[in-house]
Design a protein around this motif. Structure first.
Motif, mmCIF file in Angstrom:
data_model
loop_
_atom_site.group_PDB
_atom_site.id
_atom_site.type_symbol
_atom_site.label_atom_id
_atom_site.label_comp_id
_atom_site.label_asym_id
_atom_site.label_seq_id
_atom_site.Cartn_x
_atom_site.Cartn_y
_atom_site.Cartn_z
ATOM 1 N N UNK A 149 0.820 -1.298 0.086
ATOM 2 C CA UNK A 149 -0.071 -0.086 -0.075
ATOM 3 C C UNK A 149 0.896 1.139 -0.219
ATOM 4 N N UNK A 150 0.687 2.359 -1.097
ATOM 5 C CA UNK A 150 1.316 3.446 -1.086
ATOM 6 C C UNK A 150 0.191 4.363 -0.626
ATOM 7 N N UNK A 151 -1.235 4.192 -0.970
ATOM 8 C CA UNK A 151 -2.057 5.189 -0.508
ATOM 9 C C UNK A 151 -3.462 4.353 -0.508
ATOM 10 N N UNK A 152 -4.488 4.825 0.065
ATOM 11 C CA UNK A 152 -5.886 4.272 0.008
ATOM 12 C C UNK A 152 -6.712 5.245 -0.659
ATOM 13 N N UNK A 153 -7.300 4.762 -1.677
ATOM 14 C CA UNK A 153 -8.025 5.599 -2.301
ATOM 15 C C UNK A 153 -9.875 5.704 -1.955
ATOM 16 N N UNK A 154 -10.252 4.447 -1.501
ATOM 17 C CA UNK A 154 -11.815 4.316 -1.027
ATOM 18 C C UNK A 154 -11.884 3.174 -0.256
ATOM 19 N N UNK A 155 -12.970 2.876 0.556
ATOM 20 C CA UNK A 155 -13.281 1.709 1.100
ATOM 21 C C UNK A 155 -14.791 1.299 0.692
ATOM 22 N N UNK A 156 -14.938 0.037 0.238
ATOM 23 C CA UNK A 156 -16.540 -0.466 0.228
ATOM 24 C C UNK A 156 -16.567 -1.374 1.183
ATOM 25 N N UNK A 182 -3.542 2.292 -4.203
ATOM 26 C CA UNK A 182 -2.383 2.356 -5.040
ATOM 27 C C UNK A 182 -1.235 1.614 -4.468
ATOM 28 N N UNK A 183 -0.543 0.777 -5.173
ATOM 29 C CA UNK A 183 0.618 0.040 -4.631
ATOM 30 C C UNK A 183 1.815 1.103 -4.805
ATOM 31 N N UNK A 184 2.949 0.522 -4.207
ATOM 32 C CA UNK A 184 4.250 1.467 -4.316
ATOM 33 C C UNK A 184 4.641 1.450 -5.731
ATOM 34 N N UNK A 185 4.378 0.498 -6.598
ATOM 35 C CA UNK A 185 4.813 0.436 -7.821
ATOM 36 C C UNK A 185 3.503 1.313 -8.773
ATOM 37 N N UNK A 186 2.789 1.760 -8.272
ATOM 38 C CA UNK A 186 1.768 2.691 -9.050
ATOM 39 C C UNK A 186 0.639 1.829 -9.464
#
Length: 387
Positions: A149-156, A182-186
């Protein structure tokens, strides 16, 4: 955002027991929490919920409302007011999710708003604050899954990538939460989540379908796809969910995915199921990024991550409601030894329980280790016997 590292705080291990306090029939009846079919953990967890309700002055349901009296159920007006949730914002989120739930989603409204012991409100209480604040969610998941995980965009919530879809399992298997990242690799990815609280992992199992046998061979996750252990009540749901996650990648719903399970440290049946299931999996192949990894965490570790991320208020609320079993110990002792001096209740047990009661002790922010926690460290090795 740089990778965060995570290690459970020292005060958690100091402020917990090695096993769940035993709640006798006498104690359970004293607190209106007696249920004959409760496991040892579930009985203690039910009492903890009742103590929490009393702290919050939340009225419980009367006999005429439920046909039997268990103090862990909210009275109808209290349930409608959203008092089963840790904040009005999380209550509103849960209502919105009810209105916009996926087709054929298995959301039990009664359990969600009335039953304090259910894992369904726990999912909203634990993940709701993260869904409302993706910056907080990013900090939490960068600690727990820094390589994914690089960032969290949303949660369902209550999500399935293919409910009743023949490409998947042709059933209603669904995840408690799906964290879109979004993963560390993008790359985009999804962390699929299953949460347990008081479940004893005894079933019932889903009706076995021919599609399950096909999928077991198709997904390539298991040492022995024909293993009877995978079909047993403690593991069968984990198997279905993990296969669903792998099929989501195979059918390009998402390019990357992980499957994680979360449960209380002292729920030994759940923790044992996580570890036994992990042992059924093939060794990881780092050269295959499409492989859906499985990892398990204690609920306490998840709460710690929220605390470290900067939301101590939410962490305190979750810990007090779901994990502070010292309160159950004190409440039980007060019933079976009511004439003892109050100072006796605060004496540390032979297993090293803390003298301080009734609250969490917060560590200084800078005192936390930055050593990365492995999957084995986040769910302690617990014996597989019932407890």
């Amino acid at each position: 955002m740089s990778k965060s590292k995570f290690h459970p705080t020292k005060h958690r291990s100091e402020n917990t027991f090695l096993r769940i306090p035993f709640v006798s029939d006498t104690v359970a009846k004293h607190y209106d929490s007696h249920c004959m079919i409760d496991s040892r953990f579930r009985r203690a967890a039910r009492l903890l919920q009742i103590l929490w309700m009393r702290d919050q002055s939340i009225p419980n349901a009367a006999v005429e409302e439920r046909g039997a009296h268990l103090g862990s159920y909210l009275r109808a007006d209290a349930a409608e007011d959203g008092l089963n949730f840790i904040s009005p914002q999380v209550h509103l989120l849960a209502l919105r999710e009810l209105l916009l739930r996926e087709e054929d989603a298995a959301i039990d409204e009664d359990r969600l708003i009335t039953n304090t012991l259910s894992s369904m409100p726990l999912v909203f209480n634990a993940f709701g604050p993260l869904a409302l604040d993706t910056k907080l969610a990013t900090s939490v998941f960068c600690q727990l899954l820094p390589d994914f995980v690089h960032s969290v965009e949303r949660i369902a919530f209550e999500h399935s990538p293919g409910r009743r879809d023949e490409r998947f399992l042709s059933d209603r298997s669904a995840f408690d939460a799906a964290v879109h990242v979004v993963t560390p690799e993008g790359e985009t990815g999804i962390v699929y989540v299953e949460v347990k609280y008081s479940e004893d992992m005894a079933g019932p199992c889903a009706r076995w379908r021919d599609r399950y046998d096909e999928a077991l061979q198709e997904v390539g996750l298991y040492e022995n796809p024909a293993s009877g252990i995978l079909r047993s009540p403690p593991l069968e749901q984990l198997m279905r969910l993990h296969m669903t996650a792998q099929l989501a990648v195979s059918h390009r719903i998402t390019p990357r995915a992980m499957f994680i399970a979360i449960g209380p440290r002292l729920n030994r049946r759940a923790q044992a199921a996580f570890r036994v299931y992990e042992n059924e999996l093939l060794p990881l192949n780092d050269s295959d990024p499409t492989r859906v990894r499985f990892q398990h965490f204690t609920l306490e570790s998840f709460i710690d991550a929220i605390d470290v991320a900067g939301d101590q208020e939410t962490a305190d609320k979750l810990w007090t409601r779901y994990c502070d079993f010292r309160r159950v110990y004190d409440a039980a002792l007060a019933v079976i030894a009511p004439k003892m001096d109050a100072s006796s209740n605060s004496t540390s047990s032979s297993e090293g329980t803390p003298a301080e009661t009734g609250k969490r002790r917060s560590s200084p922010r800078g005192a936390r280790s930055t050593r990365r926690t492995s999957a084995a460290q986040t769910s302690e090795p617990l014996e597989a016997t019932h407890g």
